[in-house]
Every structure is written in structure tokens, then in C-alpha cells.
Write a protein that holds these residues in place. Structure first.
Motif, PDB file in Angstrom:
ATOM      1  N   PRO A 105       6.964 -13.217   6.412  1.00 30.39           N
ATOM      2  CA  PRO A 105       6.496 -11.548   5.576  1.00 30.39           C
ATOM      3  C   PRO A 105       6.743 -10.798   7.119  1.00 30.39           C
ATOM      4  O   PRO A 105       7.442  -9.194   6.654  1.00 30.39           O
ATOM      5  N   ALA A 109       9.037  -7.762   6.431  1.00 30.35           N
ATOM      6  CA  ALA A 109       8.796  -6.436   6.963  1.00 30.35           C
ATOM      7  C   ALA A 109       9.190  -5.379   7.909  1.00 30.35           C
ATOM      8  O   ALA A 109       9.711  -4.388   8.094  1.00 30.35           O
ATOM      9  N   GLN A 292      -4.649  -4.131   8.926  1.00 31.66           N
ATOM     10  CA  GLN A 292      -3.799  -6.035   8.692  1.00 31.66           C
ATOM     11  C   GLN A 292      -4.004  -6.792   9.989  1.00 31.66           C
ATOM     12  O   GLN A 292      -4.193  -7.496   9.591  1.00 31.66           O
ATOM     13  N   GLU A 305      -4.305 -13.771   0.204  1.00 35.93           N
ATOM     14  CA  GLU A 305      -2.465 -13.794  -0.052  1.00 35.93           C
ATOM     15  C   GLU A 305      -2.750 -12.699   2.198  1.00 35.93           C
ATOM     16  O   GLU A 305      -3.550 -11.974   1.907  1.00 35.93           O
ATOM     17  N   HIS A 307      -0.133 -10.042   3.401  1.00 36.74           N
ATOM     18  CA  HIS A 307       0.627  -9.185   3.069  1.00 36.74           C
ATOM     19  C   HIS A 307       0.578  -8.387   4.308  1.00 36.74           C
ATOM     20  O   HIS A 307      -0.220  -7.942   5.508  1.00 36.74           O
ATOM     21  N   VAL A 308       1.955  -7.863   4.867  1.00 28.65           N
ATOM     22  CA  VAL A 308       2.018  -6.475   5.556  1.00 28.65           C
ATOM     23  C   VAL A 308       2.400  -5.374   5.100  1.00 28.65           C
ATOM     24  O   VAL A 308       3.088  -5.036   4.569  1.00 28.65           O
ATOM     25  N   TYR A 310       3.997  -1.908   6.411  1.00 34.54           N
ATOM     26  CA  TYR A 310       4.982  -1.783   6.801  1.00 34.54           C
ATOM     27  C   TYR A 310       5.272  -0.372   6.994  1.00 34.54           C
ATOM     28  O   TYR A 310       6.340   0.234   7.850  1.00 34.54           O
TER      29      TYR A 310
END
Length: 311
Positions: A105, A109, A292, A305, A307-308, A310
């Protein structure tokens, strides 16, 4: 600051940090911020500030750690309360993590953020910046990154698409600035020099957050070696937080007197550097970086989970 994000950075110069037995007080210019002492688990002092002994004593009594950094975000030392043990669970989880789960990811991203900036720039310019097949190739590479199963392929595609990105960016800039692609040191054009300054600032901000979260900045997923985790996390942030600002300066804010280039390297004038630093302080979002890092920490510790952020 919340219980899930308990590190507190104080960045820059001229702040005054003191505390009572109940709260930490940070005064910076005309602004004063107050934090319940029990919520501050890690104070991060970056740059030059006045740190009252009341803050040191009350923080240590409350079980908090204090880490000191140079203005560029390099850690230089720390204070721990007697009997304090850094969060070994975080380091252990980081060591045991499967790199591919995070690298995929991050790489995807990183490319997506760059595509978004290129498409934004194309819209502003009123013309297509891509040569035939380039945009399709980058979109296809994004799909391949999202489906890639090997670290070797992730790293290869990430390097390839990053090189292409900078070549496309060069078409948005005045040719007299001499920028053709992202180069390594020493920089021979002002645009590469400005990128370097911006990325150094972003690196420092991210390193501060990682240390605050007790993560090892040198234990990366996509990148390898010293500072590799920092490079992992800043890659998807560069386009939004640094590149857009640098490109604006390069197009509209740089004159011949703002830099001096020789055969060996290019030097930015002090006035240009000062103006650029001020603009980057506005575009580099510490709260977003902290978020982040918190997402990464929770993914490591709680198998949440990942996730990024971006764009």
C-alpha cells in the motif's frame, strides 16, 4: 492530542515549556497550549526552546519520556524516569511484521499521489504533460503495484515510476532552471536543491513522530537501511506536502539572483531558502504525519487495517 496519539512535538524556536503537577504548558509567541499531564507520555523537543525544570520534573514524575532533536529532526538524546522501559512491544511487533503487507500500500499510494499531482498540473497548464503512452503506463504500473506479490517487483516498479514522475514534472518548469530529473548530490540546479530542502524537512517531521511512537526509524518495509521507515512513510506525502510548493516557487518565485550554480553544485540564496522554508512549514502537515504513524502503530500492535493517507 489523544490517548491514542500520546507523543507531543514542540518544533521550531522560541517556545517556553513549563508544567504544574496537573498540566503541561507550551507558550509559543502569542499562542499558549495546555495539555493534561497524564496524557503526555512522550514530549519531543525539536529545535531551540526554553524548557523549565518544572516541566522536566513533573513529566518525569508522571512517567513520561523527553526526547531532544536537532531542528532537522535528528534525535540527539533523551530523559527517562527512573525505571522507565521503552515500549518493547512496539519494536517486537515491528521486527515480526511481514514487510509486504505494508510495502504494497505504501508503494501504490506513492504512485497514486504523484499521478494526482501530475493530472492537477496538466489541468492548470491546459495541456497534456504526458508523451504518448506514458500516462497509460503509469496507470498500469499502479495496478501492478497493487497486485504485486514480491518485494523485488514492488521496489523495481516504485523506482521506475518515480524516475518517470520527475521527468514529466520537468516539462512544467522553465528550461533555464536546468531541471531534467531528480538527481543525487551534489545538486547542479536550483529545483533539485529546493526538493532536497523540502524532503529534508519532511524527513525530520516524520522521524520525530516515529520516535515519539517508539517505532524504529531504521526498520523499514519498502525501503532498506538507515531511515528506511521514514522514507517509507514520506514517499506518499512528498507530492502533496513538498513537490507542489517547490514547483510553485520554481515557476513563479525564482529569479536569477536567487541561486548560483557552478560546475560542481548549485547554491540557493539565503532569501530564497528562507521564503521556501516558511512555505514548506505551511504545507507540511504534522498532524497528518502523526495520524499516519498512529495508523501504522495500531496495525502493528493490534493487527488493525493499514491504510495510507496520500492526498
Amino acid at each position: 492530542m489523544t490517548a491514542t496519539e500520546p507523543w507531543l512535538p514542540v518544533i521550531g524556536y522560541g517556545g517556553h515549556i513549563k508544567a504544574t503537577t496537573q498540566e503541561l504548558v507550551v507558550a509559543h509567541g502569542s499562542a499558549t497550549r495546555r495539555y493534561p499531564l497524564q496524557e503526555v507520555e512522550h514530549l519531543l523537543v525539536v529545535g531551540g526552546h526554553t524548557l523549565h525544570t518544572s516541566a522536566v520534573t513533573n513529566l518525569l514524575k508522571a512517567g513520561a519520556a523527553i526526547t531532544f532533536f536537532d531542528i532537522d529532526g535528528t534525535p540527539v538524546g533523551y530523559l527517562y524516569p527512573y525505571g522507565y522501559r521503552p515500549d518493547g512491544a512496539v519494536r517486537l511487533a515491528q521486527e515480526r511484521a511481514a514487510p509486504h503487507r505494508f510495502a504494497q500500500p505504501l508503494a501504490t499510494a506513492g504512485l497514486q499521489s504523484r499521478l494526482l499531482l501530475l493530472e492537477e498540473l496538466s489541468g492548470h497548464a491546459g495541456q497534456d504533460l504526458f508523451y504518448a503512452g506514458e500516462q497509460d503506463f503509469l496507470h498500469q504500473a499502479r495496478e501492478e503495484l497493487a497486485a504485486s506479490v514480491t518485494m523485488e517487483e514492488l521496489r523495481r516498479l516504485s523506482r521506475l515510476t518515480t524516475d518517470m514522475y520527475y521527468e514529466v514534472l520537468s516539462r512544467t518548469l522553465p528550461p533555464e532552471l536546468g531541471f531534467r530529473r531528480r538527481a543525487s548530490r551534489p545538486y547542479r540546479d536550483p529545483v533539485n536543491a529546493m526538493f532536497s530542502l523540502g524532503y529534508a524537512m519532511l524527513y525530520g517531521n516524520c522521524c520525530v513522530s516515529l520516535v515519539g511512537a517508539h517505532l524504529d526509524p531504521d526498520l523499514g518495509m519498502l525501503h532498506e537501511g538507515a531511515g528506511s521507515l521514514v522514507y517509507d512513510l514520506i514517499e506518499p506525502q512528498k507530492a502533496r506536502m513538498v513537490d507542489r510548493t517547490v514547483l510553485g516557487f520554481a515557476r513563479d518565485g525564482v529569479s536569477d539572483g536567487d541561486y548560483e550554480c557552478s560546475e560542481k553544485r548549485c547554491y540557493l540564496d539565503g532569501s530564497l531558502s528562507t521564503r521556501l522554508v516558511e512555505a514548506l512549514r505551511e504545507s507540511i502537515e504534522q498532524s497528518r504525519i502523526d495520524t499516519q504513524v498512529r495508523i501504522l502503530r495500531e496495525a502493528l500492535l493490534e493487527n488493525a487495517e493499514f491504510h495510507v493517507l496520500y492526498w
